[in-house]
Design an enzyme around this catalytic site. Structure first.
Site, PDB file in Angstrom:
ATOM      1  N   GLU A  44      81.713 -54.850  63.976  1.00 43.47           N
ATOM      2  CA  GLU A  44      80.678 -54.222  63.142  1.00 43.47           C
ATOM      3  C   GLU A  44      79.763 -55.274  62.547  1.00 43.47           C
ATOM      4  O   GLU A  44      80.156 -56.160  62.072  1.00 43.47           O
ATOM      5  CB  GLU A  44      81.537 -53.508  62.066  1.00 43.47           C
ATOM      6  CG  GLU A  44      80.622 -52.857  61.035  1.00 43.47           C
ATOM      7  CD  GLU A  44      81.258 -51.983  59.816  1.00 43.47           C
ATOM      8  OE1 GLU A  44      81.033 -51.037  59.704  1.00 43.47           O
ATOM      9  OE2 GLU A  44      82.294 -52.531  59.513  1.00 43.47           O
ATOM     10  N   LYS A 126      76.069 -45.518  61.906  1.00 41.44           N
ATOM     11  CA  LYS A 126      77.366 -45.215  61.043  1.00 41.44           C
ATOM     12  C   LYS A 126      76.986 -43.850  60.384  1.00 41.44           C
ATOM     13  O   LYS A 126      76.103 -43.980  59.384  1.00 41.44           O
ATOM     14  CB  LYS A 126      77.840 -46.183  60.328  1.00 41.44           C
ATOM     15  CG  LYS A 126      79.356 -46.127  59.529  1.00 41.44           C
ATOM     16  CD  LYS A 126      79.820 -47.455  58.854  1.00 41.44           C
ATOM     17  CE  LYS A 126      81.176 -47.294  58.338  1.00 41.44           C
ATOM     18  NZ  LYS A 126      81.630 -48.845  57.823  1.00 41.44           N
ATOM     19  N   CYS A 160      84.530 -49.107  61.954  1.00 37.82           N
ATOM     20  CA  CYS A 160      85.473 -49.266  60.763  1.00 37.82           C
ATOM     21  C   CYS A 160      85.780 -47.904  60.303  1.00 37.82           C
ATOM     22  O   CYS A 160      86.625 -47.342  60.989  1.00 37.82           O
ATOM     23  CB  CYS A 160      84.553 -49.889  59.686  1.00 37.82           C
ATOM     24  SG  CYS A 160      85.514 -50.660  58.417  1.00 37.82           S
TER      25      CYS A 160
END
Length: 321
Positions: A44, A126, A160
């Site tokens: 990430e 995200k 994540c």
């Protein structure tokens, strides 16, 4: 039988140095290709590194670092991404890249899937940055919730704690994902929910729930004062088994494994969450994958108001279960 050789990266960026981390990215792509990998996955916000300062500084203390971080975050159409795309094409390898994407005045926790010809197959952001990440990063929209067809199989990616959002995960399962990239930052031990053990549990659960192969890529921290290690990269099969050799959490390396996609059918014979193990008569589920720009601005002199994004112009369909 379809076999894919995959590599998950466990490495440390050159913190907040875009040029140097780009050069390291190109080097790692070459290393993965030398190991025979068809696919390599990065952590990430690998470019230019995860902004750990968000978790330990006041808003005022963060300002200089946030400015440095912003200046070293790449544009999607910038020279750094072009260089990485060229490396993917040179080595004929699929690359899943994590980055802090700079889009004019905003940053996004983005992922790119770059094909072995260097073309960008997917650009996603995200959906919901986690906790203090929201002070630096904007949110993505449903247009990024895609699993794409590639010569390697049906490939998807999340960042994540997107692996902790049940409906988001189900939207990926519903697209019959076969290979999944889970991108993570370095892990600490301050809180149990941010530990390597918790994140491994999420990755293995994703593999078993979805009946997919999961590449867990993450960073390490050996050049950050007060931190050492934090690595836990690995590759998990659709039965939840670890397929790659463990890597010392303080060292850089590649977790490498050969994926036999036929194993997915065996796993889903026990539990297919969007097939025989689903109950669409009891539960309903839909996903709006319309892109949501902040404004739709027409050409100068346009006499009619611009239509909302995605209005009858071929937008991605919703997934309905």
């Amino acid at each position: 039988m379809t076999r894919v050789r995959a590599a998950a990266v466990q490495a440390e960026p050159v913190w907040f140095d875009l040029d140097a981390t780009t050069a390291k990215t190109v080097e790692i792509i070459g290393q993965a290709a030398a190991e025979g990998a068809d696919l390599v996955a990065f952590p990430e916000t690998w470019l230019p590194g995860y902004p750990l300062f968000l978790w330990g500084m006041t808003a005022g203390e963060q300002i200089p670092l946030a400015a440095l971080y912003r200046a070293n975050s790449p544009h999607i159409d910038g020279p750094e991404i072009a260089r990485i795309r060229e490396a993917a094409a040179e080595h004929e390898i699929t690359v899943v890249l994590g980055l802090s994407e700079r889009d004019h005045g905003s940053l996004y926790m983005a992922q790119l899937i770059i094909g072995p010809d260097g073309n960008v197959l997917l650009h996603r952001r995200k959906l919901k940055p986690t906790f203090v990440e929201r002070t630096l990063f904007g949110e993505g929209d449903g247009s990024g919730l895609q699993v794409i067809d590639t010569p390697l199989g049906r490939l998807g990616a999340l960042n994540c704690w997107e692996h902790l959002q049940p409906l988001l995960k189900f939207s990926m399962y519903a697209q019959h994902e076969q290979i999944h990239v889970g991108a993570w930052p370095p892990f600490g031990d301050q809180l149990a929910q941010f530990s390597a053990e918790a994140s491994i549990a999420m990755s293995r659960t994703y593999a078993m729930e979805g009946g997919v192969f999961v590449l867990m890529a993450n960073g390490v921290m050996n050049n950050v004062p007060g931190f050492t290690g934090g690595g836990a990269a690995g590759i998990y099969g659709p039965d939840g088994a670890l397929l790659s050799e463990p890597i010392d959490p303080t060292r850089e390396g590649l977790a490498v494994a050969d994926l036999d996609l036929d194993a997915i059918g065996i796993a889903k014979g026990f539990a297919d969450p969007v097939g025989h193990y689903a109950r669409p008569d009891v539960f309903t589920f839909s996903v709006d994958r319309t892109a949501r720009p902040a404004a739709s601005v027409g050409p100068v002199g346009e006499s009619e108001p611009a239509r909302p994004a995605g209005a009858d112009d071929g937008e991605l369909p919703s997934i309905a279960m």
